[in-house]
Motif scaffolding. Structure first.
Motif, PDB file in Angstrom:
ATOM      1  N   VAL A 143       9.999  -0.588   4.219  1.00  0.00           N
ATOM      2  CA  VAL A 143      10.830   0.612   4.119  1.00  0.00           C
ATOM      3  C   VAL A 143      10.308   1.587   5.154  1.00  0.00           C
ATOM      4  N   VAL A 144      11.145   1.902   6.117  1.00  0.00           N
ATOM      5  CA  VAL A 144      10.685   2.765   7.212  1.00  0.00           C
ATOM      6  C   VAL A 144      11.292   4.152   7.062  1.00  0.00           C
ATOM      7  N   ASN A 145      10.406   5.128   6.977  1.00  0.00           N
ATOM      8  CA  ASN A 145      10.842   6.512   6.806  1.00  0.00           C
ATOM      9  C   ASN A 145      10.326   7.323   7.998  1.00  0.00           C
ATOM     10  N   PRO A 146      11.212   7.709   8.914  1.00  0.00           N
ATOM     11  CA  PRO A 146      10.741   8.390  10.129  1.00  0.00           C
ATOM     12  C   PRO A 146      10.095   9.743   9.850  1.00  0.00           C
ATOM     13  N   LYS A 201      10.801   5.763  -3.655  1.00  0.00           N
ATOM     14  CA  LYS A 201       9.523   5.133  -4.034  1.00  0.00           C
ATOM     15  C   LYS A 201       9.650   4.408  -5.378  1.00  0.00           C
ATOM     16  N   GLU A 202      10.363   5.059  -6.312  1.00  0.00           N
ATOM     17  CA  GLU A 202      10.539   4.448  -7.637  1.00  0.00           C
ATOM     18  C   GLU A 202      11.358   3.162  -7.515  1.00  0.00           C
ATOM     19  N   GLU A 203      12.371   3.186  -6.626  1.00  0.00           N
ATOM     20  CA  GLU A 203      13.196   1.985  -6.428  1.00  0.00           C
ATOM     21  C   GLU A 203      12.373   0.854  -5.796  1.00  0.00           C
ATOM     22  N   GLU A 204      11.461   1.217  -4.903  1.00  0.00           N
ATOM     23  CA  GLU A 204      10.589   0.200  -4.290  1.00  0.00           C
ATOM     24  C   GLU A 204       9.784  -0.513  -5.378  1.00  0.00           C
ATOM     25  N   ALA A 205       9.192   0.303  -6.288  1.00  0.00           N
ATOM     26  CA  ALA A 205       8.371  -0.280  -7.369  1.00  0.00           C
ATOM     27  C   ALA A 205       9.240  -1.135  -8.283  1.00  0.00           C
ATOM     28  N   GLU A 206      10.440  -0.650  -8.579  1.00  0.00           N
ATOM     29  CA  GLU A 206      11.366  -1.390  -9.440  1.00  0.00           C
ATOM     30  C   GLU A 206      11.787  -2.700  -8.783  1.00  0.00           C
ATOM     31  N   LEU A 207      11.985  -2.650  -7.462  1.00  0.00           N
ATOM     32  CA  LEU A 207      12.356  -3.867  -6.719  1.00  0.00           C
ATOM     33  C   LEU A 207      11.240  -4.917  -6.823  1.00  0.00           C
ATOM     34  N   ILE A 208       9.996  -4.465  -6.706  1.00  0.00           N
ATOM     35  CA  ILE A 208       8.869  -5.406  -6.812  1.00  0.00           C
ATOM     36  C   ILE A 208       8.826  -6.007  -8.226  1.00  0.00           C
ATOM     37  N   LYS A 209       9.026  -5.135  -9.236  1.00  0.00           N
ATOM     38  CA  LYS A 209       9.008  -5.614 -10.625  1.00  0.00           C
ATOM     39  C   LYS A 209      10.097  -6.653 -10.862  1.00  0.00           C
ATOM     40  N   THR A 210      11.315  -6.327 -10.398  1.00  0.00           N
ATOM     41  CA  THR A 210      12.446  -7.250 -10.605  1.00  0.00           C
ATOM     42  C   THR A 210      12.205  -8.563  -9.860  1.00  0.00           C
ATOM     43  N   THR A 211      11.650  -8.452  -8.649  1.00  0.00           N
ATOM     44  CA  THR A 211      11.342  -9.665  -7.873  1.00  0.00           C
ATOM     45  C   THR A 211      10.390 -10.559  -8.651  1.00  0.00           C
ATOM     46  N   LEU A 225      25.999   3.403  -5.569  1.00  0.00           N
ATOM     47  CA  LEU A 225      25.428   2.473  -6.554  1.00  0.00           C
ATOM     48  C   LEU A 225      24.262   3.140  -7.285  1.00  0.00           C
ATOM     49  N   SER A 226      24.035   2.707  -8.504  1.00  0.00           N
ATOM     50  CA  SER A 226      22.846   3.180  -9.239  1.00  0.00           C
ATOM     51  C   SER A 226      21.620   2.520  -8.608  1.00  0.00           C
ATOM     52  N   SER A 227      20.437   2.995  -8.964  1.00  0.00           N
ATOM     53  CA  SER A 227      19.202   2.379  -8.447  1.00  0.00           C
ATOM     54  C   SER A 227      19.189   0.891  -8.754  1.00  0.00           C
ATOM     55  N   LEU A 228      19.550   0.577  -9.989  1.00  0.00           N
ATOM     56  CA  LEU A 228      19.547  -0.823 -10.414  1.00  0.00           C
ATOM     57  C   LEU A 228      20.548  -1.649  -9.602  1.00  0.00           C
ATOM     58  N   GLY A 229      21.713  -1.068  -9.360  1.00  0.00           N
ATOM     59  CA  GLY A 229      22.752  -1.742  -8.586  1.00  0.00           C
ATOM     60  C   GLY A 229      22.304  -1.995  -7.157  1.00  0.00           C
ATOM     61  N   ASN A 282       0.836  -1.206   0.000  1.00  0.00           N
ATOM     62  CA  ASN A 282       0.000   0.000   0.000  1.00  0.00           C
ATOM     63  C   ASN A 282       0.872   1.257   0.000  1.00  0.00           C
ATOM     64  N   ILE A 283       1.894   1.246   0.845  1.00  0.00           N
ATOM     65  CA  ILE A 283       2.778   2.417   0.976  1.00  0.00           C
ATOM     66  C   ILE A 283       3.523   2.668  -0.338  1.00  0.00           C
ATOM     67  N   THR A 284       3.970   1.586  -0.976  1.00  0.00           N
ATOM     68  CA  THR A 284       4.703   1.728  -2.241  1.00  0.00           C
ATOM     69  C   THR A 284       3.786   2.258  -3.350  1.00  0.00           C
ATOM     70  N   ILE A 285       2.574   1.732  -3.442  1.00  0.00           N
ATOM     71  CA  ILE A 285       1.647   2.187  -4.493  1.00  0.00           C
ATOM     72  C   ILE A 285       1.364   3.679  -4.297  1.00  0.00           C
ATOM     73  N   ILE A 286       0.959   4.035  -3.085  1.00  0.00           N
ATOM     74  CA  ILE A 286       0.559   5.430  -2.829  1.00  0.00           C
ATOM     75  C   ILE A 286       1.767   6.368  -2.986  1.00  0.00           C
ATOM     76  N   GLY A 287       2.930   5.927  -2.526  1.00  0.00           N
ATOM     77  CA  GLY A 287       4.146   6.745  -2.662  1.00  0.00           C
ATOM     78  C   GLY A 287       4.508   6.977  -4.113  1.00  0.00           C
TER      79      GLY A 287
END
Lengths: 210, 135
Positions: free
Chosen positions: B67-70, B42-52, B15-19, A147-152
């Motif tokens: 991913v925890v962002n205070p 956020k873009e890297e998170e989406a890319e990580l899911i895609k690559t996975t 490292l690059s995002s991909l790296g 959810n956090i990734t989609i919304i972000g």
């Protein structure tokens, strides 16, 4: 590259000639949140036909499904939408999970393979939407990385987001928890299956687009 | 035996995002739970899911990720400005990222103040391995 260029041209036209009339509305969310049930409800309400099949087995929607030119009215306003129903986004897919739903090994493996492709497609399609309904199951914990990734990602692309807390007809539903998790967004609680609170949903949708 | 590997930000900052994604995913595929100082964009998170998803097969079932962002829950303008400035100067060093293989981590439960890693019990991991061997 080509898609990005076309998006750029579309956005440029939108800026020059004002808001375009056809809105590409993405329906995103985690697996089994009720995305297709909501897309079906919208399509049934306005064009009298459904968009896709619904099932209790996860990853029932494994391809992008689009219903074009759905005319929606709310408070004497009218807009045309392309409704884009996307596969549920997940970080893991285990074919053995499908076998619990009485699919055989071959069917389960095939479903898992298609589901992984579906997730990739759904993420790619983020480039092709003007606004998004993020559908969450209001009986589940909303503090989920998917959810956090989609919304972000939608926020990073400046795409307007309306959060839908689905399944409010169920006892365990907790809309307040979703609102607390994403306070910067409007959240509407509905039951897509039962058609509960759809008027509020359409009003919030038009608020989002204005 | 479970391995928890800590990666300091200095190890990924150039490292690059991909790296970065490749490094994290490779470790998860080695059955390690990785704790990264700092967070993915956020873009890297989406890319990580895609690559996975591209790499899921009979032995690799995917990942669990948090991913925890205070600074995410900071609502006042001053705090937001401060974290934006910190991110600009220091990169995404604030917060942390946890990633591990779905065959080991059952789920990551989080709420605003707590993060719990729920592990799969040894028996279910063994039965999954047996299943794999039979294939």
């Amino acid at each position: 590259m080509k898609v990005k260029f076309m998006n750029y041209i579309n956005n440029l036209f939108r800026v020059i000639f004002g808001r375009k009339k056809l809105i590409r509305l993405g329906v995103y969310g985690p697996v089994n949140a009720g995305k297709t049930t909501l897309a079906n409800r919208i399509c049934k309400d306005w064009i009298g036909e459904e968009l896709g099949t619904v099932s209790k087995i996860p990853h029932e929607t494994r391809e992008i499904q689009v219903k074009e030119k759905v005319k929606i009215r709310s408070n004497s306003k009218e807009l045309d939408f392309n409704i884009i129903d996307t596969p549920g986004i997940a970080t893991k897919i285990d074919y053995e999970d499908f076998m619990k739903f009485k699919l055989n090994e071959k069917e389960s493996k095939q479903r898992a393979k298609e589901a992984t492709k579906g997730v990739i497609e759904a993420i790619k399609w983020l480039e092709n939407v003007d606004a998004v309904l993020v559908v969450l199951d209001s009986t589940q914990n909303p503090y989920n990385q998917v959810n956090i990734t989609i919304i972000g990602n939608l926020a990073a692309r400046n795409i307007p987001v309306l959060i839908i807390g689905n399944k409010v007809d169920l006892k365990k539903a907790n809309i307040k928890k979703i609102k607390n998790a994403f306070p910067q967004y409007t959240t509407v609680g509905i039951s897509a299956e039962k058609g509960k609170n759809m008027e509020d949903f359409y009003e919030a949708l038009f608020e989002l687009i204005k | 035996m479970l391995t928890l590997q800590f990666i300091p930000y200095s190890e990924v900052k150039d490292l690059s995002s991909l790296g970065r994604i490749r490094k994290l995913l490779n470790m998860a595929k080695e059955n390690k739970i990785v704790l990264l100082e700092g967070r993915l964009s956020k873009e890297e998170e989406a890319e990580l899911i895609k690559t996975t998803m591209e790499e899921i097969n009979a032995s690799f079932k995917g990942i669990e990720l948090a991913v925890v962002n205070p600074s995410e829950n900071e609502n006042d303008v001053f705090s937001k400005l401060r974290s934006t400035l910190a991110s600009t100067l220091l990169g995404n060093r604030q917060g942390f990222t946890i990633i591990g293989p779905a065959t080991i981590i059952k789920s990551i439960k989080r709420d605003p103040n707590k993060l719990q890693l729920l592990m799969k019990d040894a028996a279910s991991r063994r039965s999954s391995k047996k299943h794999k061997r039979r294939r």
